[in-house]
Design an enzyme around this catalytic site. Structure first.
Site, PDB file in Angstrom:
ATOM      1  N   LYS A 111       0.687 -15.198  -6.172  1.00 45.59           N
ATOM      2  CA  LYS A 111       2.078 -14.846  -6.433  1.00 45.59           C
ATOM      3  C   LYS A 111       2.640 -16.128  -7.315  1.00 45.59           C
ATOM      4  CE  LYS A 111       3.364 -11.817  -2.654  1.00 45.59           C
ATOM      5  NZ  LYS A 111       4.196 -11.595  -1.495  1.00 45.59           N
TER       6      LYS A 111
ATOM      7  N   LYS B 103      -3.196  -0.644  -7.788  1.00 48.69           N
ATOM      8  CA  LYS B 103      -2.628   0.008  -6.660  1.00 48.69           C
ATOM      9  C   LYS B 103      -1.212   0.558  -7.145  1.00 48.69           C
ATOM     10  CE  LYS B 103      -0.583  -3.318  -3.783  1.00 48.69           C
ATOM     11  NZ  LYS B 103       0.038  -3.448  -2.489  1.00 48.69           N
TER      12      LYS B 103
ATOM     13  N   LYS C  25       5.602  -1.893  -5.751  1.00 52.07           N
ATOM     14  CA  LYS C  25       6.848  -1.855  -5.844  1.00 52.07           C
ATOM     15  C   LYS C  25       7.133  -2.696  -7.161  1.00 52.07           C
ATOM     16  CE  LYS C  25       8.227  -2.356  -0.864  1.00 52.07           C
ATOM     17  NZ  LYS C  25       7.187  -3.471  -0.493  1.00 52.07           N
TER      18      LYS C  25
HETATM   19  P1  ADP Z   1       4.068  -3.445  -2.664  1.00 50.18           P
HETATM   20  O1  ADP Z   1       2.842  -4.013  -3.153  1.00 50.18           O
HETATM   21  O2  ADP Z   1       4.855  -2.129  -2.785  1.00 50.18           O
HETATM   22  O3  ADP Z   1       5.256  -4.391  -2.557  1.00 50.18           O
HETATM   23  P2  ADP Z   1       3.486  -4.308   0.130  1.00 50.18           P
HETATM   24  O4  ADP Z   1       2.369  -5.404  -0.345  1.00 50.18           O
HETATM   25  O5  ADP Z   1       4.876  -4.852   0.417  1.00 50.18           O
HETATM   26  O6  ADP Z   1       3.515  -3.200  -1.109  1.00 50.18           O
HETATM   27  O7  ADP Z   1       2.904  -3.439   1.206  1.00 50.18           O
HETATM   28  C1  ADP Z   1       3.752  -2.948   2.310  1.00 50.18           C
HETATM   29  C2  ADP Z   1       2.725  -2.120   3.125  1.00 50.18           C
HETATM   30  O8  ADP Z   1       2.312  -1.121   2.247  1.00 50.18           O
HETATM   31  C3  ADP Z   1       1.146  -2.873   3.512  1.00 50.18           C
HETATM   32  O9  ADP Z   1       0.984  -2.166   4.766  1.00 50.18           O
HETATM   33  C4  ADP Z   1       0.396  -2.317   2.385  1.00 50.18           C
HETATM   34  O10 ADP Z   1      -0.928  -2.186   2.756  1.00 50.18           O
HETATM   35  C5  ADP Z   1       0.980  -0.906   2.004  1.00 50.18           C
HETATM   36  N1  ADP Z   1       0.556  -0.575   0.675  1.00 50.18           N
HETATM   37  C6  ADP Z   1       1.461  -1.015  -0.380  1.00 50.18           C
HETATM   38  N2  ADP Z   1       0.768  -0.583  -1.488  1.00 50.18           N
HETATM   39  C7  ADP Z   1      -0.050   0.334  -1.147  1.00 50.18           C
HETATM   40  C8  ADP Z   1      -0.773   1.364  -2.095  1.00 50.18           C
HETATM   41  N3  ADP Z   1      -0.708   1.496  -3.217  1.00 50.18           N
HETATM   42  N4  ADP Z   1      -1.760   2.239  -1.378  1.00 50.18           N
HETATM   43  C9  ADP Z   1      -1.836   2.084   0.190  1.00 50.18           C
HETATM   44  N5  ADP Z   1      -0.968   1.238   0.751  1.00 50.18           N
HETATM   45  C10 ADP Z   1      -0.539   0.542   0.189  1.00 50.18           C
HETATM   46 NA    NA Z   2       4.201  -6.679  -2.478  1.00 46.80          NA
END
Ligand code: ADP
Ligand code: NA
Length: 330
Positions: free
Chosen positions: A114, A197, A200
């Site tokens: 990060k 993946k 957000k």
């Molecule tokens: P983002 O990358 O969207 O910010 P986070 O890292 O905040 O997501 O993850 C929040 C939750 O959502 C976690 O439990 C994570 O495992 C799940 N998650 C996030 N993106 C995915 C994805 N593309 N596929 C499956 N689970 C996801």
């Molecule tokens: Na994130």
């Protein structure tokens, strides 16, 4: 018999959650809340480890909470609250900071990832100690089970180490939690960059299916999802990541094995697959979007629910913090 305590949370880092958050977290939380004493948190203290706009953060926090409820997290049955409403998180994090080694904290790979963009000089110390706050979140609730994605494994290991170290130094005080890795099969990829993946913070707006997108926007993004040129609907994440992602989405939303979903499209074109995925996502998100907007339309009711839930969370958290304070000599 009491059910095992479970803790999990998400950052309010966007105004809508996306299909990855839904499939990879919310859907599984919804299931687990029936067999666990579940505590779900909107972790807004974590969200200020990178620069934030205050009004935007406030709005995103409410919207995230509303989406938890709309997606089926039951605020009567589970505890669903906002992290900053319970002061014990910051207080326990401080105590845990004092038993974490600097070298130990420096080994956390998420900080390295990060801070890579901004450089470590620009990154905040809060971003550096983020895993220690996360440990406090979990340990405050005596959580036995912490369901997280694979990327969070290192943080949960740190949490376990800190709990065990605290106990050996100050006497048995904290519950050492188990890691529970969420189904990897529930991983969703970006529609435009199926090698990454869905996130957000994804780079292509057309690649992310937001829970609060309208039917038309969802359909349009799915219809223009990147596939490949061989024209065969087959599950092969390595060679056919785009098509495989669409098949996974359909499998997850229909609760069927991906191999079975694959056979539905024998001899059919990508258009048929995309049509089916669009219909499934639209049907899944439509009621959730409607319920979210209804909740946001009645701010007093949402505040009331969050206040009651924060009260329940605080009762557990304050008791743990009291034990910790006694143990360290406060
Ligand atoms: P983002 O990358 O969207 O910010 P986070 O890292 O905040 O997501 O993850 C929040 C939750 O959502 C976690 O439990 C994570 O495992 C799940 N998650 C996030 N993106 C995915 C994805 N593309 N596929 C499956 N689970 C996801
Ligand atoms: Na994130």
């Amino acid at each position: 018999m009491s059910r095992p305590r479970l803790f999990s949370g998400m950052q309010p880092s966007a105004s809508s959650l996306h299909l990855g958050n839904y499939a990879g977290a919310l859907l599984q939380w919804r299931e687990m809340q029936t067999t666990h004493d579940a505590v779900f948190c909107v972790v807004d203290l974590h969200a200020i480890t990178v620069p934030q706009d205050p009004a935007e953060l406030r709005e995103r926090t409410r919207r995230t909470a509303a989406q938890y409820i709309a997606a089926g997290i039951d605020p009567e049955h589970s505890t669903l609250f906002v992290q900053s409403h319970v002061r014990a998180h910051a207080e326990l994090a401080w105590v845990l900071n004092t038993i974490t080694g600097f070298g130990e904290a420096s080994r956390m790979t998420q900080f390295k990832d990060k801070s890579a963009r901004s450089g470590t000089d620009a990154a905040s110390v809060g971003l550096f100690t983020y895993p220690i706050l996360q440990a406090a979140d979990i340990l405050l609730y005596d959580a036995a089970v912490v369901p997280v994605g694979e990327d969070q494994r290192q943080h949960i290991e740190l949490t376990r180490d800190l709990a065990a170290r605290f106990n050996s130094r100050f006497g048995d005080t904290l519950v050492v939690p188990e890691v529970r890795i969420l189904k990897e099969t529930a991983k969703i990829y970006d529609l435009q960059n199926p090698g990454s993946k869905m996130s957000k913070s994804g780079e292509s707006p057309a690649g992310i299916l937001w829970m609060l997108d309208d039917d038309k926007a969802l359909t349009k993004k799915i219809k223009s999802a990147v596939t490949d040129s061989d024209g065969v609907v087959r599950y092969d994440p390595e060679l056919k990541p785009g098509v495989s992602n669409l098949l996974s989405i359909l499998a997850i939303l229909s609760g069927r094995p991906v191999a079975e979903v694959e056979t539905d499209f024998d001899g059919l074109q990508y258009g048929a697959l995309k049509g089916a995925v669009a219909e499934a996502v639209v049907e899944e998100f439509r009621p959730i979007r409607a319920r979210t907007l209804e909740l946001l339309d009645d701010p007093a009711e949402l505040d009331r629910l969050l206040a009651i839930n924060a009260g329940r969370a605080e009762e557990i958290a304050d008791a743990t913090l009291r034990r910790v304070y006694d143990a360290v000599g406060f």
